[in-house]
Design a protein around this motif. Sequence first.
Motif, mmCIF file in Angstrom:
data_model
loop_
_atom_site.group_PDB
_atom_site.id
_atom_site.type_symbol
_atom_site.label_atom_id
_atom_site.label_comp_id
_atom_site.label_asym_id
_atom_site.label_seq_id
_atom_site.Cartn_x
_atom_site.Cartn_y
_atom_site.Cartn_z
ATOM 1 N N ARG A 1 43.184 -8.434 3.479
ATOM 2 C CA ARG A 1 42.235 -9.545 3.642
ATOM 3 C C ARG A 1 40.833 -9.047 3.990
ATOM 4 N N ILE A 2 40.773 -7.979 4.821
ATOM 5 C CA ILE A 2 39.464 -7.454 5.226
ATOM 6 C C ILE A 2 38.717 -6.922 3.987
ATOM 7 N N ILE A 3 39.468 -6.288 3.072
ATOM 8 C CA ILE A 3 38.871 -5.751 1.848
ATOM 9 C C ILE A 3 38.379 -6.893 0.941
ATOM 10 N N SER A 4 39.244 -7.889 0.715
ATOM 11 C CA SER A 4 38.826 -9.036 -0.122
ATOM 12 C C SER A 4 38.958 -10.311 0.699
ATOM 13 N N SER A 5 37.836 -10.830 1.167
ATOM 14 C CA SER A 5 37.905 -12.012 2.054
ATOM 15 C C SER A 5 38.292 -13.255 1.268
ATOM 16 N N ARG A 6 39.117 -14.064 1.897
ATOM 17 C CA ARG A 6 39.623 -15.287 1.280
ATOM 18 C C ARG A 6 39.043 -16.494 2.002
ATOM 19 N N PRO A 7 38.886 -17.610 1.311
ATOM 20 C CA PRO A 7 38.353 -18.793 2.004
ATOM 21 C C PRO A 7 39.361 -19.350 3.023
ATOM 22 N N ILE A 8 38.837 -19.872 4.137
ATOM 23 C CA ILE A 8 39.702 -20.440 5.178
ATOM 24 C C ILE A 8 39.245 -21.863 5.476
ATOM 25 N N HIS A 9 40.233 -22.759 5.537
ATOM 26 C CA HIS A 9 39.917 -24.141 5.927
ATOM 27 C C HIS A 9 39.912 -24.187 7.453
ATOM 28 N N VAL A 10 38.730 -24.009 8.035
ATOM 29 C CA VAL A 10 38.629 -23.770 9.477
ATOM 30 C C VAL A 10 39.011 -24.980 10.326
ATOM 31 N N GLU A 11 38.768 -26.211 9.814
ATOM 32 C CA GLU A 11 39.094 -27.413 10.601
ATOM 33 C C GLU A 11 40.601 -27.508 10.847
ATOM 34 N N SER A 12 41.377 -27.299 9.761
ATOM 35 C CA SER A 12 42.834 -27.399 9.958
ATOM 36 C C SER A 12 43.359 -26.220 10.786
ATOM 37 N N MET A 13 42.698 -25.056 10.668
ATOM 38 C CA MET A 13 43.075 -23.904 11.506
ATOM 39 C C MET A 13 42.903 -24.269 12.982
ATOM 40 N N LEU A 14 41.783 -24.929 13.288
ATOM 41 C CA LEU A 14 41.487 -25.314 14.674
ATOM 42 C C LEU A 14 42.465 -26.375 15.183
ATOM 43 N N ILE A 15 42.725 -27.394 14.332
ATOM 44 C CA ILE A 15 43.628 -28.481 14.745
ATOM 45 C C ILE A 15 45.029 -27.946 15.050
ATOM 46 N N TYR A 16 45.578 -27.134 14.119
ATOM 47 C CA TYR A 16 46.941 -26.619 14.307
ATOM 48 C C TYR A 16 47.042 -25.679 15.504
ATOM 49 N N SER A 17 46.009 -24.851 15.682
ATOM 50 C CA SER A 17 46.074 -23.919 16.822
ATOM 51 C C SER A 17 45.934 -24.660 18.152
ATOM 52 N N LEU A 18 45.169 -25.764 18.157
ATOM 53 C CA LEU A 18 45.044 -26.566 19.394
ATOM 54 C C LEU A 18 46.367 -27.256 19.734
ATOM 55 N N ILE A 19 47.053 -27.776 18.704
ATOM 56 C CA ILE A 19 48.371 -28.404 18.941
ATOM 57 C C ILE A 19 49.318 -27.354 19.524
ATOM 58 N N GLY A 20 49.307 -26.154 18.915
ATOM 59 C CA GLY A 20 50.141 -25.052 19.406
ATOM 60 C C GLY A 20 49.834 -24.700 20.843
ATOM 61 N N LEU A 21 48.549 -24.713 21.163
ATOM 62 C CA LEU A 21 48.101 -24.357 22.520
ATOM 63 C C LEU A 21 48.636 -25.341 23.564
ATOM 64 N N VAL A 22 48.550 -26.621 23.253
ATOM 65 C CA VAL A 22 49.019 -27.663 24.195
ATOM 66 C C VAL A 22 50.521 -27.506 24.453
ATOM 67 N N ILE A 23 51.305 -27.342 23.369
ATOM 68 C CA ILE A 23 52.769 -27.201 23.522
ATOM 69 C C ILE A 23 53.097 -25.923 24.293
#
Length: 321
Positions: free
Chosen positions: A114-136
Amino acid sequence: MKSEGFELTHSKGKKRRKLLTFLGISGVLSLSIFFIEWFGSQESGSLALFADAGHIATDVFAHVISFSAIFISSKKPTRKFPFGFHRFEVLAALANGLLLVGIAIFILYESYGRIISSRPIHVESMLIYSLIGLVINFISAGLLFRVSKESLNLKSAYLHVLSDLLGTVAVVIGAVIIHLTGITTIDSVLSLFIAIFILKTSISIVKESLEILLEAEPLDFEKEHLVEHLLAFKGVKEAGKIQIRKLTSGIFSLELQLLVDDNADRDSITFQTHTLAKSHFGVQFVSVELISEKFKSKLNSIAVQEKEHHIGHSHHGHHHH
């Protein structure tokens, strides 16, 4: 006396049920975080979220090991298995550790790509899912913190959850930074760090499991302290062979050979040794051998003959006595 014994068993059973309940709830929570983050990593394209899900998977295994250890360690030893079934926990931990090493290597390989060829990331859903994970994760850590002082086994499960919590916090912070700066490489760098962390943890699990299975001398047993106590007993001249085996975390077996005076009270020394090992050091399986000076040299001469005798035997095939 009988009712006292019953009450003790009853309170032990009650305590065990409480621990299993807390562990069970925490395990289900970890499993749900794993699925949430794994699904989130597919949707958002975040490798850091995937790495964290891998980290959570290690935690689910830790729960399964702790859960089965509580069950298995309560099974009584049998004629065929005189030391009980404690090593099951070690075997499960070894399998867990090896699997984790595999997961970590896969994430390292992926993040390098990934570092060699960067891929697009949907940052909003990354944030939402990681926040749900954090609370649990917070809920799970809170649950286990209450019982983590009960046993070494539960303490390790709690430390697993705590390290997950830190991993998830890192992913949340990463998502916020990507959102603010637009630098998606942060995702790959984060996953790299999480993978190294998983690798470090899993290698130490594998190492400790192998040491127990190969019966290396345990470092977490106060051997010198034990010897001090033994030498203080009346009639004991020296503590010869001391073999300490670790069956699983916190459970040991002990074999002792003590050199005693010819006129020593052997029954008294044996009783004192058992009492010391069991009540002071918490050793479940104790075996004591008391020998005199004269007998010691006799024993030592046998050891050498025994070896030669054995070699002779292997050349001449099996011999019936």
